[in-house]
Design an enzyme around this catalytic site. Structure first.
Site, PDB file in Angstrom:
ATOM      1  N   SER A  38       1.003  -1.268   0.023  1.00 53.76           N
ATOM      2  CA  SER A  38      -0.007  -0.032  -0.022  1.00 53.76           C
ATOM      3  C   SER A  38       0.876   1.301  -0.012  1.00 53.76           C
ATOM      4  O   SER A  38       1.740   1.406  -0.963  1.00 53.76           O
ATOM      5  CB  SER A  38      -0.929  -0.082   1.031  1.00 53.76           C
ATOM      6  OG  SER A  38      -1.793   0.731   0.986  1.00 53.76           O
ATOM      7  N   ASP A  98      -5.332  -2.429  -3.359  1.00 46.67           N
ATOM      8  CA  ASP A  98      -4.224  -2.424  -2.050  1.00 46.67           C
ATOM      9  C   ASP A  98      -3.642  -3.957  -1.694  1.00 46.67           C
ATOM     10  O   ASP A  98      -4.585  -4.586  -1.304  1.00 46.67           O
ATOM     11  CB  ASP A  98      -5.120  -1.614  -0.993  1.00 46.67           C
ATOM     12  CG  ASP A  98      -4.235  -1.284  -0.160  1.00 46.67           C
ATOM     13  OD1 ASP A  98      -3.350  -1.786   0.442  1.00 46.67           O
ATOM     14  OD2 ASP A  98      -4.547  -0.183   0.914  1.00 46.67           O
TER      15      ASP A  98
END
Length: 404
Positions: A107, A250
């Site tokens: 992320s 993500d």
């Protein structure tokens, strides 16, 4: 409370935008085939694939030629990534930041990882990436098209930020370090397979062409694409029968940070006595312990508080599992996180320049002073100590007989 309000706004927007879709052709599991898509087999693997995981571990063992492997893992956390960036720069200025054999990012940690991998000479660009006025524009709200799209924010500013700092000089620098045997790994989540995908960014960089730069950037954007906040990334691949577009989001959807593939976390690595994990550091871009916060009785407040508690619990569990893996294989494990007594909005959704600079400064201070790192307690050592304390010592006469 600002974090709860941000989450509440996100949840409401997701409900309102439920009719928004991202156009893509449907496909089935059989279309994927049994092997990695053409052109990607040498640059990525699934974290749940035991064979691929062991192959990677064996490759690390061979390259390190009988020495311990130092690992740096940088977690997700949205805007809290400024903490980790500041910590790295402060660590450099303290003169104690080592060179790691493997650097991984998830992320927002994926955006930081290339700079961490390349070392202190890239700290100035890392500082700019997290503290410039451009970060104020990361969350670009949509207009009426919100109802016809898969996210409440555009990712134009995110892509522009990645394009600005991830250029050919970075690609070349990563390729050079990769040639030395070091590895830069980024995790994304493949929503179609519900698996963590580990990308070998050095292998991508080593290709050195326009397509390599584009894929390098796309993986970083995908790993940083918080579901619902930013649109997912569609990565075109050649399947068993036709071209397909995989949907990646993500990396922290499936793993808060990455040290070892899931398939290896309960294992003892080959050659661990010589080239297992050595010094393992984890930068947690967030807080990990529970804290009091009065929760209102409405649905959105309950959802928001539950989301925060769930993420912290997942992080604590992952830290425990990875610390045990590291110790079992003869390594030393330490982590850093935003202090629990720090004041601010740590929801991960406050991308204001003021907030990011404040977090960067906090990380810098802890990195510079060397007070950031914590060694988690070893439960097995505590059990042994408790048993030893509870076991009565034999009387002197018995000790003499044993000795004699």
């Amino acid at each position: 409370m600002r974090g709860l309000r941000a989450f509440a706004a996100l949840t409401l927007a997701l409900v309102l935008s439920a009719c928004g879709t991202l156009p893509r052709d449907a496909f089935t599991a059989s279309d994927l085939g049994s092997v990695a898509p053409s052109g990607l087999a040498d640059v990525r693997f699934s974290a749940v694939d035991p064979e691929a995981s062991l192959k990677f571990a064996q490759g690390v063992h061979d390259r390190t030629a009988g020495r311990k492997v130092n690992v740096l893992a940088i977690s997700g956390g949205g805007s809290n990534g400024a903490y980790g960036a500041g910590l790295l720069v402060g660590w450099s200025d303290a003169g104690t930041r080592p060179e790691f054999d493997i650097v991984t990012g998830v992320s927002t940690g994926a955006l930081t990882a290339p700079f961490a991998f390349l070392g202190k000479d890239w700290d100035r660009r890392l500082t700019q990436a997290y503290t410039s006025d451009a970060v104020d524009r990361i969350l670009q709200k949509r207009g009426l098209d919100l109802f016809f799209t898969p996210s409440i924010f555009r990712n134009h500013a995110l892509r522009q930020l990645v394009d600005k700092y991830v250029d050919y000089p970075m690609l070349y620098a990563v390729a050079l370090e990769n040639a030395k045997g070091r590895r830069l790994l980024i995790a994304t989540t493949n929503l179609d397979t519900e698996q963590t995908v580990i990308w070998d960014m050095g292998a991508i960089a080593a290709r050195g062409d326009d397509a390599a730069l584009q894929l390098f950037r796309e993986v970083l954007v995908a790993s940083a694409s918080i579901p619902g906040v930013f649109p997912p990334s569609l990565i075109e691949v050649q399947g068993a029968n036709r071209k397909l577009s995989e949907m990646h989001v993500d990396g922290s959807v499936t793993t808060p940070f990455f040290i070892a593939p899931e398939a290896l976390l309960l294992s003892i690595l080959p050659g661990r006595d010589k080239s297992g994990p050595g010094e393992v550091r984890v930068i947690v871009n967030g807080q990990i312990d529970g804290g009091f916060g009065f929760t209102k009785g409405d649905a959105l407040s309950i959802l928001g508080r539950s989301w925060i508690a769930m993420n912290k619990a997942q992080m604590r569990t992952h830290l425990t599992a990875n610390a045990a893996f590291t110790r079992r294989n003869g390594g030393v494990f330490e982590y850093t996180a935003i202090p629990d007594d720090a004041q601010g909005d740590f929801s991960g959704l406050d991308f204001s320049a003021r907030s990011l600079r404040s977090l960067f400064a906090l990380g810098y201070k802890l990195g510079k002073t060397g007070t950031a790192w914590v060694s988690p307690t070893d439960p097995s050592a505590e059990v042994k100590a408790t048993r030893a304390a509870a076991t009565p010592s034999p009387p002197p006469a018995a000790q003499a007989r044993v000795g004699g």
